[in-house]
Design an enzyme around this catalytic site. Structure first.
Site, PDB file in Angstrom:
ATOM      1  N   THR A  75      43.925  65.033  57.517  1.00 45.76           N
ATOM      2  CA  THR A  75      42.585  65.375  58.023  1.00 45.76           C
ATOM      3  C   THR A  75      42.088  64.301  58.991  1.00 45.76           C
ATOM      4  O   THR A  75      41.543  64.604  60.052  1.00 45.76           O
ATOM      5  CB  THR A  75      41.592  65.547  56.844  1.00 45.76           C
ATOM      6  OG1 THR A  75      42.064  66.600  56.007  1.00 45.76           O
ATOM      7  CG2 THR A  75      40.196  65.868  57.331  1.00 45.76           C
ATOM      8  N   ASN A 168      49.283  77.350  55.757  1.00 43.12           N
ATOM      9  CA  ASN A 168      49.352  76.853  54.380  1.00 43.12           C
ATOM     10  C   ASN A 168      48.972  77.912  53.351  1.00 43.12           C
ATOM     11  O   ASN A 168      49.306  77.786  52.178  1.00 43.12           O
ATOM     12  CB  ASN A 168      48.432  75.632  54.214  1.00 43.12           C
ATOM     13  CG  ASN A 168      47.007  75.925  54.627  1.00 43.12           C
ATOM     14  OD1 ASN A 168      46.741  76.292  55.770  1.00 43.12           O
ATOM     15  ND2 ASN A 168      46.087  75.786  53.701  1.00 43.12           N
ATOM     16  N   HIS A 218      51.011  63.543  50.715  1.00 45.27           N
ATOM     17  CA  HIS A 218      50.921  64.087  49.346  1.00 45.27           C
ATOM     18  C   HIS A 218      51.456  65.506  49.208  1.00 45.27           C
ATOM     19  O   HIS A 218      51.537  66.040  48.097  1.00 45.27           O
ATOM     20  CB  HIS A 218      49.490  63.955  48.793  1.00 45.27           C
ATOM     21  CG  HIS A 218      48.478  64.893  49.381  1.00 45.27           C
ATOM     22  ND1 HIS A 218      48.074  66.023  48.724  1.00 45.27           N
ATOM     23  CD2 HIS A 218      47.776  64.846  50.531  1.00 45.27           C
ATOM     24  CE1 HIS A 218      47.142  66.639  49.460  1.00 45.27           C
ATOM     25  NE2 HIS A 218      46.945  65.934  50.556  1.00 45.27           N
ATOM     26  N   THR A 254      43.053  47.597  57.984  1.00 48.40           N
ATOM     27  CA  THR A 254      44.278  46.949  57.512  1.00 48.40           C
ATOM     28  C   THR A 254      45.294  47.984  57.037  1.00 48.40           C
ATOM     29  O   THR A 254      44.963  48.878  56.258  1.00 48.40           O
ATOM     30  CB  THR A 254      43.939  45.964  56.365  1.00 48.40           C
ATOM     31  OG1 THR A 254      42.997  45.033  56.888  1.00 48.40           O
ATOM     32  CG2 THR A 254      45.165  45.245  55.852  1.00 48.40           C
ATOM     33  N   CYS A 343      32.925  78.180  47.383  1.00 48.30           N
ATOM     34  CA  CYS A 343      31.735  78.142  48.247  1.00 48.30           C
ATOM     35  C   CYS A 343      30.724  77.208  47.610  1.00 48.30           C
ATOM     36  O   CYS A 343      30.985  76.605  46.569  1.00 48.30           O
ATOM     37  CB  CYS A 343      31.166  79.535  48.463  1.00 48.30           C
ATOM     38  SG  CYS A 343      30.355  80.207  47.028  1.00 48.30           S
TER      39      CYS A 343
HETATM   40  N1  PLP Z   1      46.561  71.033  57.307  1.00 50.95           N
HETATM   41  C1  PLP Z   1      47.107  71.855  56.396  1.00 50.95           C
HETATM   42  C2  PLP Z   1      47.901  73.027  56.859  1.00 50.95           C
HETATM   43  C3  PLP Z   1      46.937  71.593  55.038  1.00 50.95           C
HETATM   44  O1  PLP Z   1      47.489  72.427  54.134  1.00 50.95           O
HETATM   45  C4  PLP Z   1      46.184  70.461  54.648  1.00 50.95           C
HETATM   46  C5  PLP Z   1      45.936  70.213  53.210  1.00 50.95           C
HETATM   47  O2  PLP Z   1      45.887  71.123  52.405  1.00 50.95           O
HETATM   48  C6  PLP Z   1      45.664  69.620  55.631  1.00 50.95           C
HETATM   49  C7  PLP Z   1      45.876  69.933  56.949  1.00 50.95           C
HETATM   50  C8  PLP Z   1      44.902  68.386  55.270  1.00 50.95           C
HETATM   51  O3  PLP Z   1      45.772  67.420  54.717  1.00 50.95           O
HETATM   52  P1  PLP Z   1      45.215  66.153  53.936  1.00 50.95           P
HETATM   53  O4  PLP Z   1      44.994  66.585  52.521  1.00 50.95           O
HETATM   54  O5  PLP Z   1      46.281  65.109  54.050  1.00 50.95           O
HETATM   55  O6  PLP Z   1      43.961  65.736  54.611  1.00 50.95           O
END
Ligand code: PLP
Length: 399
Positions: A75, A168, A218, A254, A343
């Site tokens: 993100t 996703n 993760h 850092t 929501c």
């Molecule tokens: N983009 C997609 C397609 C995701 O599935 C996710 C997390 O679910 C993200 C971005 C965001 O990743 P992060 O949890 O590392 O911020």
């Protein structure tokens, strides 16, 4: 003794691979210096960061003109690159008052979807163009060509584009991405690719036209708190986080050598095993989907997304069943999956992505996502199948 659970929500997060954990904990003990310090502890820490980046580039077969940058999450990487490209282009090309636009899709993860919404709030005369994924689940090259042509004809400066490599929620692959990238490259429009749902789920190709490709630790059995981007060295973008000179001034703060080392190990492991892991996940996915359809019938159980999918994700509508009810009861029975997003009241809203694809509110509300990883077991699939079939039959009987 409690019975083992079946965790089928690997697109939300994954457990840490025991080998990755071992690397991480030993690095936590051994490499604690500040990589910006000039003394021996600092330089040792710095060498772990440099080495981790080299290992990641090598494992992913990235061409030499890409740099690896570390962030706290995908993100943060997405926010940095999208906002940074837009603000630096507006400043350098003096576009504050002119018509500007940005191209993306209706199916992006919130990390992109909410970031691009900021552009219209932050800048005057800004228009974000969202392409529909349709029932296929990904935008077509023709949609992109049409959108780009429209923007250019309306004397609008198209500042950039962001497309996800794999969705996703449905697992659908944006299979036109190489041709989309080439089109955008020919017009000198930077393309930022969200590759979070791609890593470990399909081979990665650095075809021409990709300005940056973003991933998250993760989702591949590494610890939380680290995301990374492979960024074309020629891409100009303002940093989001300013402060010290870390990451060549592109992301202050850092660095974290143990996390970087654990991530590099996880990326290497994911890449090395990819081909056999994909075969394994494909066999689980096939078994899972075929058994659900044969036991519940194709009138009840329907796969969402008509495009080519990665083997890790099955988004399934259980017609006549309330998805939230099913999800809650599955959790009680020891099966973890996911459905839509929460929501403000805490209730679950049907997935934006499924609605934008054109599915009815009813179908989206009856859909659940099951996502697996290379560490998902046959037993987890068997347990999930048994509980889903029993619950869907029971819920449908009640209504
Ligand atoms: N983009 C997609 C397609 C995701 O599935 C996710 C997390 O679910 C993200 C971005 C965001 O990743 P992060 O949890 O590392 O911020």
């Amino acid at each position: 003794m409690s019975t083992p659970r079946s965790y089928l929500d690997c697109n939300a997060t994954t457990c840490i691979d025991p080998e990755v954990l071992e690397v991480y904990t030993s690095l936590l003990k051994e490499v604690w210096g500040n990589p910006s310090s000039t003394h021996r502890e600092g330089q040792r820490a710095k060498s772990f960061i440099v080495e981790a980046k080299d290992r990641i580039k090598k494992a992913l077969n990235a061409p030499p003109h890409y740099d690896v940058l570390f962030f706290s999450s995908a993100t943060e990487a997405i926010n940095t690159l999208l906002k940074g490209v837009v603000s630096s282009t507006i400043r350098e090309k003096k576009l504050v008052n002119s018509l500007k636009s940005f191209l993306t899709t209706e199916m992006e993860h919130a990390a992109v979807y909410e970031t691009v919404k900021c552009f219209e709030r932050t800048w005057a005369n800004f228009n974000v163009k969202y392409l529909p994924p349709n029932l296929y689940g990904a935008p077509s090259l023709q949609d992109v060509e049409r959108a780009v042509e429209n923007e250019l004809q309306s004397q609008c400066s198209l500042l950039g584009a962001s497309f996800m490599a794999v969705n996703n929620e449905t697992g659908v692959i944006t299979d036109e991405l190489p041709r989309i990238a080439s089109l955008l490259q020919s017009l000198r429009i930077p393309l930022i690719v969200d590759g979070v749902a791609l890593l470990g789920k399909a081979p990665i190709d650095f075809y021409d036209g990709i300005s940056a490709l973003i991933f998250s630790g993760h989702k591949i059995h590494a610890p939380k708190g680290i995301g990374f981007a492979l960024v074309d060295k020629r891409l100009r973008f303002d940093p989001l986080i300013v402060g010290g000179p870390q990451e060549s001034g592109k992301r202050a703060g850092t660095e974290n050598p143990p996390l970087a080392g654990a991530l590099a190990f996880a990326v290497e492991k994911t890449s090395l095993q990819l081909s056999s892991d994909l075969d394994y996940m494909r066999s689980l996915q096939q078994k899972f989907e075929e058994r659900l359809i044969s036991e519940l019938t194709a009138d009840v159980c329907v796969i969402n997304g008509e495009g080519k999918r990665v083997p890790s994700t099955s988004n399934i509508a259980f017609l006549g069943v309330d998805g939230e009810d099913l999800l809650f009861n599955l959790d009680l029975k020891g099966v973890s999956a996911s459905h839509g997003s929460a929501c403000s009241s805490g209730a679950l809203e049907p997935s934006r992505v499924l609605l934008k694809m054109g599915y009815s509110h009813e179908r989206a509300s009856s859909s659940l996502r099951f996502s697996i990883s290379r560490l998902t077991t046959e037993e987890e699939i068997e347990k999930a199948l048994k509980e889903i079939v029993a619950l869907v039959k029971a819920i449908r009987k009640k209504t």
